[in-house]
Design a protein around this motif. Structure first.
Motif, PDB file in Angstrom:
ATOM      1  N   GLY A  51       0.810  -1.209   0.000  1.00  0.00           N
ATOM      2  CA  GLY A  51       0.000   0.000   0.000  1.00  0.00           C
ATOM      3  C   GLY A  51       0.846   1.263   0.000  1.00  0.00           C
ATOM      4  O   GLY A  51       0.505   2.241   0.668  1.00  0.00           O
ATOM      5  N   LEU A  52       1.950   1.256  -0.748  1.00  0.00           N
ATOM      6  CA  LEU A  52       2.891   2.373  -0.690  1.00  0.00           C
ATOM      7  C   LEU A  52       2.310   3.659  -1.237  1.00  0.00           C
ATOM      8  O   LEU A  52       2.671   4.744  -0.793  1.00  0.00           O
ATOM      9  CB  LEU A  52       4.172   2.024  -1.460  1.00  0.00           C
ATOM     10  CG  LEU A  52       4.944   0.798  -0.978  1.00  0.00           C
ATOM     11  CD1 LEU A  52       6.265   0.701  -1.726  1.00  0.00           C
ATOM     12  CD2 LEU A  52       5.192   0.855   0.519  1.00  0.00           C
ATOM     13  N   GLY A  53       1.419   3.555  -2.188  1.00  0.00           N
ATOM     14  CA  GLY A  53       0.902   4.771  -2.819  1.00  0.00           C
ATOM     15  C   GLY A  53      -0.471   5.193  -2.336  1.00  0.00           C
ATOM     16  O   GLY A  53      -1.085   6.086  -2.908  1.00  0.00           O
ATOM     17  N   GLY A  54      -0.970   4.544  -1.288  1.00  0.00           N
ATOM     18  CA  GLY A  54      -2.295   4.887  -0.789  1.00  0.00           C
ATOM     19  C   GLY A  54      -3.286   3.775  -1.073  1.00  0.00           C
ATOM     20  O   GLY A  54      -2.937   2.596  -1.125  1.00  0.00           O
ATOM     21  N   ALA A  55      -4.532   4.151  -1.288  1.00  0.00           N
ATOM     22  CA  ALA A  55      -5.600   3.169  -1.501  1.00  0.00           C
ATOM     23  C   ALA A  55      -5.331   2.351  -2.763  1.00  0.00           C
ATOM     24  O   ALA A  55      -5.126   2.905  -3.842  1.00  0.00           O
ATOM     25  CB  ALA A  55      -6.948   3.868  -1.607  1.00  0.00           C
ATOM     26  N   ARG A  56      -5.357   1.038  -2.631  1.00  0.00           N
ATOM     27  CA  ARG A  56      -5.011   0.162  -3.748  1.00  0.00           C
ATOM     28  C   ARG A  56      -5.998   0.273  -4.901  1.00  0.00           C
ATOM     29  O   ARG A  56      -5.606   0.193  -6.068  1.00  0.00           O
ATOM     30  CB  ARG A  56      -4.914  -1.282  -3.262  1.00  0.00           C
ATOM     31  CG  ARG A  56      -3.756  -1.519  -2.308  1.00  0.00           C
ATOM     32  CD  ARG A  56      -3.817  -2.918  -1.716  1.00  0.00           C
ATOM     33  NE  ARG A  56      -2.662  -3.233  -0.877  1.00  0.00           N
ATOM     34  CZ  ARG A  56      -2.566  -2.915   0.407  1.00  0.00           C
ATOM     35  NH1 ARG A  56      -3.572  -2.274   1.004  1.00  0.00           N
ATOM     36  NH2 ARG A  56      -1.489  -3.251   1.099  1.00  0.00           N
ATOM     37  N   THR A  57      -7.276   0.440  -4.596  1.00  0.00           N
ATOM     38  CA  THR A  57      -8.269   0.571  -5.666  1.00  0.00           C
ATOM     39  C   THR A  57      -7.973   1.781  -6.532  1.00  0.00           C
ATOM     40  O   THR A  57      -8.039   1.720  -7.775  1.00  0.00           O
ATOM     41  CB  THR A  57      -9.682   0.681  -5.072  1.00  0.00           C
ATOM     42  OG1 THR A  57     -10.001  -0.541  -4.393  1.00  0.00           O
ATOM     43  CG2 THR A  57     -10.715   0.926  -6.169  1.00  0.00           C
ATOM     44  N   GLU A  58      -7.644   2.897  -5.898  1.00  0.00           N
ATOM     45  CA  GLU A  58      -7.332   4.114  -6.651  1.00  0.00           C
ATOM     46  C   GLU A  58      -6.075   3.933  -7.484  1.00  0.00           C
ATOM     47  O   GLU A  58      -5.991   4.419  -8.618  1.00  0.00           O
ATOM     48  CB  GLU A  58      -7.169   5.289  -5.685  1.00  0.00           C
ATOM     49  CG  GLU A  58      -8.455   5.654  -4.949  1.00  0.00           C
ATOM     50  CD  GLU A  58      -8.257   6.797  -3.965  1.00  0.00           C
ATOM     51  OE1 GLU A  58      -7.134   7.360  -3.932  1.00  0.00           O
ATOM     52  OE2 GLU A  58      -9.206   7.115  -3.229  1.00  0.00           O
ATOM     53  N   TRP A  63      -3.679   3.071 -12.957  1.00  0.00           N
ATOM     54  CA  TRP A  63      -2.894   2.265 -13.895  1.00  0.00           C
ATOM     55  C   TRP A  63      -3.742   1.674 -15.025  1.00  0.00           C
ATOM     56  O   TRP A  63      -3.228   0.983 -15.898  1.00  0.00           O
ATOM     57  CB  TRP A  63      -2.228   1.108 -13.148  1.00  0.00           C
ATOM     58  CG  TRP A  63      -1.169   1.547 -12.169  1.00  0.00           C
ATOM     59  CD1 TRP A  63      -0.609   2.780 -12.037  1.00  0.00           C
ATOM     60  CD2 TRP A  63      -0.554   0.720 -11.176  1.00  0.00           C
ATOM     61  NE1 TRP A  63       0.314   2.788 -11.032  1.00  0.00           N
ATOM     62  CE2 TRP A  63       0.378   1.534 -10.486  1.00  0.00           C
ATOM     63  CE3 TRP A  63      -0.690  -0.617 -10.807  1.00  0.00           C
ATOM     64  CZ2 TRP A  63       1.170   1.040  -9.438  1.00  0.00           C
ATOM     65  CZ3 TRP A  63       0.089  -1.103  -9.768  1.00  0.00           C
ATOM     66  CH2 TRP A  63       1.013  -0.286  -9.092  1.00  0.00           C
ATOM     67  N   GLY A  64      -5.041   1.928 -14.995  1.00  0.00           N
ATOM     68  CA  GLY A  64      -5.919   1.389 -16.017  1.00  0.00           C
ATOM     69  C   GLY A  64      -6.262  -0.069 -15.821  1.00  0.00           C
ATOM     70  O   GLY A  64      -6.594  -0.777 -16.779  1.00  0.00           O
ATOM     71  N   VAL A  65      -6.196  -0.531 -14.572  1.00  0.00           N
ATOM     72  CA  VAL A  65      -6.493  -1.925 -14.245  1.00  0.00           C
ATOM     73  C   VAL A  65      -7.829  -1.995 -13.510  1.00  0.00           C
ATOM     74  O   VAL A  65      -8.053  -1.248 -12.551  1.00  0.00           O
ATOM     75  CB  VAL A  65      -5.386  -2.529 -13.356  1.00  0.00           C
ATOM     76  CG1 VAL A  65      -5.732  -3.963 -12.970  1.00  0.00           C
ATOM     77  CG2 VAL A  65      -4.045  -2.479 -14.068  1.00  0.00           C
ATOM     78  N   ASP A  66      -8.708  -2.866 -13.962  1.00  0.00           N
ATOM     79  CA  ASP A  66     -10.006  -3.064 -13.308  1.00  0.00           C
ATOM     80  C   ASP A  66      -9.775  -3.702 -11.942  1.00  0.00           C
ATOM     81  O   ASP A  66      -9.296  -4.850 -11.858  1.00  0.00           O
ATOM     82  CB  ASP A  66     -10.869  -3.977 -14.173  1.00  0.00           C
ATOM     83  CG  ASP A  66     -12.260  -4.209 -13.585  1.00  0.00           C
ATOM     84  OD1 ASP A  66     -12.467  -3.926 -12.383  1.00  0.00           O
ATOM     85  OD2 ASP A  66     -13.139  -4.701 -14.323  1.00  0.00           O
ATOM     86  N   PRO A  67     -10.098  -3.009 -10.843  1.00  0.00           N
ATOM     87  CA  PRO A  67      -9.852  -3.568  -9.508  1.00  0.00           C
ATOM     88  C   PRO A  67     -10.552  -4.899  -9.271  1.00  0.00           C
ATOM     89  O   PRO A  67      -9.970  -5.806  -8.661  1.00  0.00           O
ATOM     90  CB  PRO A  67     -10.390  -2.481  -8.573  1.00  0.00           C
ATOM     91  CG  PRO A  67     -10.289  -1.218  -9.358  1.00  0.00           C
ATOM     92  CD  PRO A  67     -10.613  -1.627 -10.769  1.00  0.00           C
ATOM     93  N   ASP A  68     -11.798  -5.037  -9.731  1.00  0.00           N
ATOM     94  CA  ASP A  68     -12.523  -6.290  -9.513  1.00  0.00           C
ATOM     95  C   ASP A  68     -11.826  -7.447 -10.213  1.00  0.00           C
ATOM     96  O   ASP A  68     -11.683  -8.536  -9.644  1.00  0.00           O
ATOM     97  CB  ASP A  68     -13.963  -6.163 -10.016  1.00  0.00           C
ATOM     98  CG  ASP A  68     -14.805  -5.239  -9.143  1.00  0.00           C
ATOM     99  OD1 ASP A  68     -14.447  -5.056  -7.960  1.00  0.00           O
ATOM    100  OD2 ASP A  68     -15.812  -4.710  -9.642  1.00  0.00           O
ATOM    101  N   ALA A  69     -11.400  -7.220 -11.459  1.00  0.00           N
ATOM    102  CA  ALA A  69     -10.703  -8.269 -12.203  1.00  0.00           C
ATOM    103  C   ALA A  69      -9.375  -8.607 -11.539  1.00  0.00           C
ATOM    104  O   ALA A  69      -8.987  -9.782 -11.452  1.00  0.00           O
ATOM    105  CB  ALA A  69     -10.473  -7.824 -13.647  1.00  0.00           C
TER     106      ALA A  69
END
Length: 217
Positions: A51-58, A63-69
């Motif tokens: 979690g170095l950059g904060g909230a992982r979902t954000e 990065w253009g990655v779908d969090p659910d996927a």
């Protein structure tokens, strides 16, 4: 801060008490990348793990990655046995847990609140002989909410039969979300900085800030 000044002791798991060997983490991210068609650099894997950059979902969205996927693939790739075998207990965390076992008040409640899912956390705790060290273990889910939401921490306190209005407690973790969860639940926040402020790219505040948990002993 003295641990004996508190009568409720709550901890995060990954990055706080334990960590997994890098070779295992790298293998997991390679597997996730294969499933979602997107490679992850070592730095990206480290950012998401700690979690170095904060909230992982954000971060994933940036990065253009779908969090659910991503998280679906992550859970599919992780193997409970391999994860448990690759996980080690930090020596400073072991010292703190030993210290808590020897406090004068044998009834001091101790709990674990973690984003690590139950199918992984259970084998890790069993292999490291940690399961009996905690009076309750809360693994965050969509139902309980995710840190910094206070609900997982509040659930742990309810299971322990304690109230922050009448008990002095703290929650110790390695991420900003852990600090937020502690404060939102009315507890003191202990931030353990295991990777360094420069490497993290930010300074995480807390009521207490340490590089090793045994600084609290």
């Amino acid at each position: 801060m003295r641990l004996s000044d508190y009568d409720v002791h709550l901890f995060d798991l990954d990055g706080t008490l334990v960590d997994a060997e890098w070779s295992y983490t790298r293998e997991v991210f390679d597997g996730v990348g294969d499933r979602i068609g997107r490679e992850f650099t070592d730095r990206e894997a480290e950012v998401l793990c700690h979690g170095l950059g904060g909230a992982r979902t954000e971060i994933l969205l940036e990065w253009g990655v779908d969090p659910d996927a991503f998280w679906t693939a992550f859970d599919e790739v992780e193997d409970p046995t391999a994860r448990a075998e690759a996980t080690y207990l930090h020596d400073d965390a072991a010292r703190v847990l030993d210290h808590l076992d020897h406090l004068d008040d044998a009834d001091t409640p101790t709990g674990l609140v973690t984003h690590c899912q139950q199918f992984l956390a259970g084998p890790v705790l069993d292999r490291l002989d940690l399961a009996d060290r905690f009076d309750t273990v809360v693994c965050c889910t969509d139902e309980t909410g995710w840190k910094p939401d206070p609900e997982p921490v509040e659930l742990a306190m309810r299971q322990l039969g304690v109230d922050p209005a009448t008990h002095r407690g703290y929650y110790a973790g390695d991420g900003a979300s852990d600090v937020g969860a502690a404060w939102n639940a009315g507890l003191d926040a202990v931030h353990v900085e295991r990777v360094g402020h420069e490497h993290r790219g930010r300074c995480v505040l807390g009521d207490w800030r340490v590089q090793r948990l045994d600084e609290l002993v």
